[in-house]
Motif scaffolding. Structure first.
Motif, PDB file in Angstrom:
ATOM      1  N   GLU A  11       0.674  -1.311  -0.011  1.00 46.04           N
ATOM      2  CA  GLU A  11       0.019   0.216  -0.094  1.00 46.04           C
ATOM      3  C   GLU A  11       0.797   1.331   0.011  1.00 46.04           C
ATOM      4  OE1 GLU A  11      -2.840  -0.071   2.986  1.00 46.04           O
ATOM      5  OE2 GLU A  11      -3.863   1.954   1.883  1.00 46.04           O
ATOM      6  N   GLY A  12       0.542   2.200  -0.754  1.00 42.64           N
ATOM      7  CA  GLY A  12       1.219   3.506  -0.811  1.00 42.64           C
ATOM      8  C   GLY A  12       2.566   3.365  -1.850  1.00 42.64           C
ATOM      9  N   SER A  13       2.655   2.460  -2.671  1.00 39.64           N
ATOM     10  CA  SER A  13       3.850   2.170  -3.277  1.00 39.64           C
ATOM     11  C   SER A  13       3.458   2.327  -4.873  1.00 39.64           C
ATOM     12  CB  SER A  13       4.499   0.896  -3.264  1.00 39.64           C
ATOM     13  OG  SER A  13       3.728  -0.110  -3.571  1.00 39.64           O
ATOM     14  N   ILE A  14       4.419   2.677  -5.687  1.00 44.61           N
ATOM     15  CA  ILE A  14       4.290   2.659  -7.068  1.00 44.61           C
ATOM     16  C   ILE A  14       5.064   1.251  -7.596  1.00 44.61           C
ATOM     17  CG2 ILE A  14       4.925   3.490  -9.157  1.00 44.61           C
ATOM     18  CD1 ILE A  14       4.818   6.256  -7.652  1.00 44.61           C
ATOM     19  N   ALA A  15       4.429   0.428  -8.220  1.00 47.59           N
ATOM     20  CA  ALA A  15       5.078  -0.724  -8.758  1.00 47.59           C
ATOM     21  C   ALA A  15       4.862  -0.919 -10.356  1.00 47.59           C
ATOM     22  CB  ALA A  15       4.149  -2.096  -8.265  1.00 47.59           C
ATOM     23  N   GLY A  16       5.903  -1.140 -11.018  1.00 51.79           N
ATOM     24  CA  GLY A  16       6.014  -1.328 -12.500  1.00 51.79           C
ATOM     25  C   GLY A  16       6.096  -2.756 -12.920  1.00 51.79           C
ATOM     26  N   LEU A  17       5.234  -3.053 -13.785  1.00 55.43           N
ATOM     27  CA  LEU A  17       5.352  -4.452 -14.537  1.00 55.43           C
ATOM     28  C   LEU A  17       5.850  -4.415 -15.827  1.00 55.43           C
ATOM     29  CD1 LEU A  17       3.931  -7.323 -13.902  1.00 55.43           C
ATOM     30  CD2 LEU A  17       1.878  -6.190 -15.032  1.00 55.43           C
ATOM     31  N   ILE A  18       6.891  -4.950 -16.072  1.00 54.00           N
ATOM     32  CA  ILE A  18       7.688  -4.933 -17.438  1.00 54.00           C
ATOM     33  C   ILE A  18       7.798  -6.472 -17.930  1.00 54.00           C
ATOM     34  CG2 ILE A  18       8.956  -2.902 -16.686  1.00 54.00           C
ATOM     35  CD1 ILE A  18      11.407  -4.847 -16.382  1.00 54.00           C
ATOM     36  N   GLY A  19       8.164  -6.277 -19.161  1.00 55.94           N
ATOM     37  CA  GLY A  19       8.548  -7.665 -20.043  1.00 55.94           C
ATOM     38  C   GLY A  19       8.437  -7.673 -21.286  1.00 55.94           C
ATOM     39  N   PRO A  20       8.899  -8.195 -22.204  1.00 57.84           N
ATOM     40  CA  PRO A  20       8.829  -8.264 -23.648  1.00 57.84           C
ATOM     41  C   PRO A  20       7.485  -8.398 -23.969  1.00 57.84           C
ATOM     42  CG  PRO A  20      10.517  -9.710 -22.939  1.00 57.84           C
ATOM     43  CD  PRO A  20       9.815  -9.462 -21.865  1.00 57.84           C
ATOM     44  N   ASN A  21       7.474  -7.906 -25.419  1.00 57.18           N
ATOM     45  CA  ASN A  21       5.902  -8.012 -26.119  1.00 57.18           C
ATOM     46  C   ASN A  21       5.662  -9.734 -25.923  1.00 57.18           C
ATOM     47  OD1 ASN A  21       5.775  -5.577 -27.035  1.00 57.18           O
ATOM     48  ND2 ASN A  21       6.984  -6.358 -28.772  1.00 57.18           N
TER      49      ASN A  21
ATOM     50  N   ARG B 262      -0.153  12.787  -3.421  1.00 50.97           N
ATOM     51  CA  ARG B 262      -1.336  13.725  -2.894  1.00 50.97           C
ATOM     52  C   ARG B 262      -2.603  12.922  -2.579  1.00 50.97           C
ATOM     53  NH1 ARG B 262      -1.161  18.942  -6.124  1.00 50.97           N
ATOM     54  NH2 ARG B 262       0.685  19.056  -6.920  1.00 50.97           N
ATOM     55  N   LEU B 263      -2.827  11.956  -3.425  1.00 46.98           N
ATOM     56  CA  LEU B 263      -4.005  11.325  -3.339  1.00 46.98           C
ATOM     57  C   LEU B 263      -4.107  10.061  -2.470  1.00 46.98           C
ATOM     58  CD1 LEU B 263      -5.378  11.858  -6.971  1.00 46.98           C
ATOM     59  CD2 LEU B 263      -5.997  13.328  -5.099  1.00 46.98           C
ATOM     60  N   GLY B 264      -2.845   9.473  -2.127  1.00 48.05           N
ATOM     61  CA  GLY B 264      -2.415   8.378  -1.570  1.00 48.05           C
ATOM     62  C   GLY B 264      -2.910   6.916  -2.341  1.00 48.05           C
ATOM     63  N   VAL B 265      -3.089   7.250  -3.386  1.00 49.15           N
ATOM     64  CA  VAL B 265      -3.336   6.057  -4.476  1.00 49.15           C
ATOM     65  C   VAL B 265      -1.974   5.233  -4.633  1.00 49.15           C
ATOM     66  CG1 VAL B 265      -4.350   5.441  -6.698  1.00 49.15           C
ATOM     67  CG2 VAL B 265      -5.134   7.425  -5.476  1.00 49.15           C
ATOM     68  N   THR B 266      -2.286   3.990  -4.621  1.00 49.21           N
ATOM     69  CA  THR B 266      -1.198   3.075  -4.909  1.00 49.21           C
ATOM     70  C   THR B 266      -1.206   2.837  -6.386  1.00 49.21           C
ATOM     71  OG1 THR B 266      -1.614   1.899  -2.636  1.00 49.21           O
ATOM     72  CG2 THR B 266      -0.354   0.532  -4.450  1.00 49.21           C
ATOM     73  N   VAL B 267      -0.060   2.733  -7.141  1.00 45.71           N
ATOM     74  CA  VAL B 267      -0.267   2.501  -8.648  1.00 45.71           C
ATOM     75  C   VAL B 267       0.626   1.269  -9.013  1.00 45.71           C
ATOM     76  CG1 VAL B 267       0.552   3.857 -10.568  1.00 45.71           C
ATOM     77  CG2 VAL B 267      -0.096   5.028  -8.677  1.00 45.71           C
ATOM     78  N   LEU B 268      -0.113   0.643 -10.054  1.00 44.82           N
ATOM     79  CA  LEU B 268       0.748  -0.583 -10.706  1.00 44.82           C
ATOM     80  C   LEU B 268       0.575   0.024 -12.126  1.00 44.82           C
ATOM     81  CD1 LEU B 268       2.016  -3.353 -10.683  1.00 44.82           C
ATOM     82  CD2 LEU B 268      -0.360  -4.311 -10.844  1.00 44.82           C
ATOM     83  N   LEU B 269       1.813  -0.008 -12.934  1.00 48.14           N
ATOM     84  CA  LEU B 269       1.784   0.400 -14.240  1.00 48.14           C
ATOM     85  C   LEU B 269       2.437  -0.496 -14.989  1.00 48.14           C
ATOM     86  CD1 LEU B 269       4.565   3.171 -15.230  1.00 48.14           C
ATOM     87  CD2 LEU B 269       4.127   2.666 -12.821  1.00 48.14           C
ATOM     88  N   VAL B 270       1.868  -0.986 -16.098  1.00 50.12           N
ATOM     89  CA  VAL B 270       2.494  -1.592 -17.175  1.00 50.12           C
ATOM     90  C   VAL B 270       3.229  -0.768 -18.157  1.00 50.12           C
ATOM     91  CG1 VAL B 270       2.167  -2.838 -19.343  1.00 50.12           C
ATOM     92  CG2 VAL B 270       1.074  -3.525 -17.089  1.00 50.12           C
ATOM     93  N   GLU B 271       4.386  -0.937 -18.551  1.00 50.60           N
ATOM     94  CA  GLU B 271       4.878   0.130 -19.249  1.00 50.60           C
ATOM     95  C   GLU B 271       6.114  -0.214 -20.096  1.00 50.60           C
ATOM     96  OE1 GLU B 271       3.998   3.641 -19.697  1.00 50.60           O
ATOM     97  OE2 GLU B 271       5.523   2.854 -21.380  1.00 50.60           O
ATOM     98  N   HIS B 272       6.502  -0.060 -21.220  1.00 47.90           N
ATOM     99  CA  HIS B 272       7.591  -0.274 -22.036  1.00 47.90           C
ATOM    100  C   HIS B 272       8.857   0.831 -21.870  1.00 47.90           C
ATOM    101  CE1 HIS B 272       6.433  -3.828 -24.189  1.00 47.90           C
ATOM    102  NE2 HIS B 272       5.259  -3.387 -24.400  1.00 47.90           N
ATOM    103  N   HIS B 273       8.243   1.893 -21.476  1.00 49.46           N
ATOM    104  CA  HIS B 273       9.272   2.835 -21.306  1.00 49.46           C
ATOM    105  C   HIS B 273      10.309   2.873 -20.171  1.00 49.46           C
ATOM    106  CE1 HIS B 273      11.087   6.916 -21.116  1.00 49.46           C
ATOM    107  NE2 HIS B 273      10.529   7.289 -22.096  1.00 49.46           N
ATOM    108  N   MET B 274      11.331   2.164 -20.596  1.00 52.44           N
ATOM    109  CA  MET B 274      12.165   1.812 -19.361  1.00 52.44           C
ATOM    110  C   MET B 274      12.601   2.657 -18.193  1.00 52.44           C
ATOM    111  SD  MET B 274      12.646  -1.216 -18.837  1.00 52.44           S
ATOM    112  CE  MET B 274      11.533  -2.316 -19.591  1.00 52.44           C
ATOM    113  N   ASN B 275      12.975   3.936 -19.110  1.00 48.97           N
ATOM    114  CA  ASN B 275      13.458   5.137 -18.087  1.00 48.97           C
ATOM    115  C   ASN B 275      12.389   5.487 -17.221  1.00 48.97           C
ATOM    116  OD1 ASN B 275      13.495   8.254 -17.689  1.00 48.97           O
ATOM    117  ND2 ASN B 275      15.649   7.509 -17.974  1.00 48.97           N
TER     118      ASN B 275
END
Ligand code: ATP
Length: 256
Positions: free
Chosen positions: A31-41, A203-216
């Protein structure tokens, strides 16, 4: 409370015909974290999102949200439980204004009955007023004030992506799933997106899970990164750990 798992995925598997799109996937998001989900196509990232938002029904495994299993919850309850999402192909009403798109996102949270009774009852009217206020807050947070009355179709793509974010946030999710938020954005817009994702968490206290190809973006915005390849978790750790992981490097280089 901050630090405990908001989301736990356990041994999740799903097959499409002969393809095992997810193979006993397991990970947790604090809770309260930002998590990224990566992987090839084809690694299974979108399939996992579709399982989390109950568009797909996994063949095995469990998804726990706030410690409770959600796989048996009906799909329309997902937003009410506190899971919001954006889509790779934006889910906006193109002829409607920015403000109306954001407000409609809130009506979805209240359910279809709300629309039928819209403005008929004092309680509904109060809720509508609160919704409008919340819509304006999000429009400000996402720097959309100047275009609030403009039809979405008339706006540049990067601005439409911000409307999509506001639309997802008006359901007041505890967990926000972002499907390739950087897709189609230029360098400057990605920099802005990075600070917006942080604002959403801080600011909103939202936990974030993102799928992203943009590695940086993933590596600079995330507290935790989970890497998938051929439907399996091949790494799960801090950005530095995952970036240096041999299996991750092999998956991206395509070497044996
Ligand atoms: P990308 O980064 O290209 O979006 P991804 O990691 O999101 O890829 P998925 O779209 O989840 O990968 O696909 C994982 C696998 O599952 C692929 O082999 C894909 O062809 C297959 N798949 C996904 N959805 C379906 C479906 N509805 N029917 C059949 N196969 C599917």
């Amino acid at each position: 409370t901050k630090g405990e798992s908001l989301l736990s995925v356990r041994d999740l598997s799903i097959r499409f015909g002969g393809i095992v799109a997810l193979d006993r996937v397991g990970f947790s998001v604090a809770e309260g974290s930002i998590a990224g989900l990566i992987g090839p196509n084809g690694a299974g990232k979108t399939t996992l999102f579709n399982c989390l938002s109950r568009l797909y029904r996994p063949s095995e495994g469990a998804i726990l949200f706030e410690g409770r299993p959600i796989l048996d919850a009906p799909r329309h309850r997902i937003a009410a439980l506190g899971i919001g999402r954006t889509f790779q192909n934006l889910a906006l009403f193109r002829s409607m204004s920015v403000l109306d798109n954001v407000r409609v996102g809130g009506h979805c949270r209240m359910g279809a009955g709300f629309l039928a009774h819209a403005l008929a009852l004092p309680a509904v009217r109060r809720e509508e007023a609160a919704l409008l206020e919340q819509a304006h807050r999000l429009i400000d947070l996402l720097d959309l004030g100047a275009v609030a009355g403009v039809p979405v179709a008339a706006l540049p793509f990067g601005t439409q992506k911000r409307v999509e974010l506001a639309r997802a946030l008006i359901t007041q999710p505890k967990l926000l799933l972002l499907d390739e938020p950087a897709g189609g954005l230029n360098h400057e817009e990605v920099d802005q997106l990075r600070s917006r994702i942080r604002d959403i968490r801080d600011r909103l206290g939202v936990t974030v899970l993102l799928v992203e190809h943009h590695m940086n973006l993933v590596m600079t915005v995330s507290d935790q990164v989970v890497a998938l390849d051929f439907g399996r978790v091949i790494a799960d750790g801090t950005p530095a750990e995952v970036q240096g992981d041999d299996a991750v490097i092999r998956a991206y280089l395509g070497a044996p």
